[in-house]
Write an enzyme that holds these catalytic residues in place. Sequence first.
Site, PDB file in Angstrom:
ATOM      1  N   GLY A   1       8.491   8.194 -62.000  1.00 40.27           N
ATOM      2  CA  GLY A   1       7.731   7.756 -60.822  1.00 40.27           C
ATOM      3  C   GLY A   1       8.285   8.216 -59.489  1.00 40.27           C
ATOM      4  N   GLN A   2       9.395   8.981 -59.516  1.00 43.80           N
ATOM      5  CA  GLN A   2       9.934   9.465 -58.245  1.00 43.80           C
ATOM      6  C   GLN A   2       8.891  10.342 -57.558  1.00 43.80           C
ATOM      7  OE1 GLN A   2      11.424   9.580 -61.151  1.00 43.80           O
ATOM      8  NE2 GLN A   2      13.606   9.135 -61.003  1.00 43.80           N
ATOM      9  N   GLU A   3       8.961  10.374 -56.236  1.00 43.22           N
ATOM     10  CA  GLU A   3       7.913  11.066 -55.473  1.00 43.22           C
ATOM     11  C   GLU A   3       7.696  12.492 -55.970  1.00 43.22           C
ATOM     12  OE1 GLU A   3       8.474  10.622 -51.309  1.00 43.22           O
ATOM     13  OE2 GLU A   3       6.383  11.209 -50.890  1.00 43.22           O
TER      14      GLU A   3
ATOM     15  N   LEU B   1       8.139  13.646 -58.856  1.00 46.60           N
ATOM     16  CA  LEU B   1       7.573  13.692 -60.213  1.00 46.60           C
ATOM     17  C   LEU B   1       6.115  13.223 -60.239  1.00 46.60           C
ATOM     18  CD1 LEU B   1      10.597  12.317 -62.308  1.00 46.60           C
ATOM     19  CD2 LEU B   1       9.914  14.692 -61.976  1.00 46.60           C
TER      20      LEU B   1
END
Length: 181
Positions: free
Chosen positions: A78-80, A82
Amino acid sequence: MYTLLSGLYKYMFQRDEYCVLILGLDNAGKTTFLEQTKTRFNKNYKGMSLSKITTTVGLNIGTIDVGKTRLMFWDLGGQEELQSLWDKYYAESHGVIYVIDSTDEERLSESKRAFEKMITSEALEGVPILVLANKQDVETCLSIPDIKTAFSDCINKIGKRDCLTQACSALTGLRTRNPLC
Ligand code: G3D
């Protein structure tokens, strides 16, 4: 004869398979939810200790069987950086579980933006969504009405698809039913 036997075999043993994406910001509890689900539905699954799970980088995959149905979960990072990969999986998905960290008020608007981008994607049109307001075991967490308010301007973008919000704790397995939309 072969066709008959192969039809019978398929009828008896073949499962309907559905692919479900687990999306949400990093640290929302996606992997913990997946592990909790696998532990509950797969009798002999000895998962990792839930409290030792760290944030997803990349992709985790899990499968559970419910009756004659096989659900394949794809838990995406969920990292920006990704999030831009999420839409590569949309065309294959039959459902989405969107996980919100109910203890992280600071990132709620970031989560709402990611949710809004996801639901307005053409490739996901009509795909049912389950929104999990996670970490409800934490006393100071945001309530469903708080989350509903923060996400209110997305609601009219959900369209005609099925959408349900559920308060839960992936860590403890606690569940309360709070329909949002
Ligand atoms: P992610 O896959 O969305 O990135 P993780 O998130 O499943 O890795 O969880 C991130 C952190 O949140 C983990 O803590 C995990 O234990 C915690 N967490 C997940 N679900 C819950 C929940 O329902 N309740 C509480 N209290 N915590 C939860 P750490 O400390 O390892 O970062």
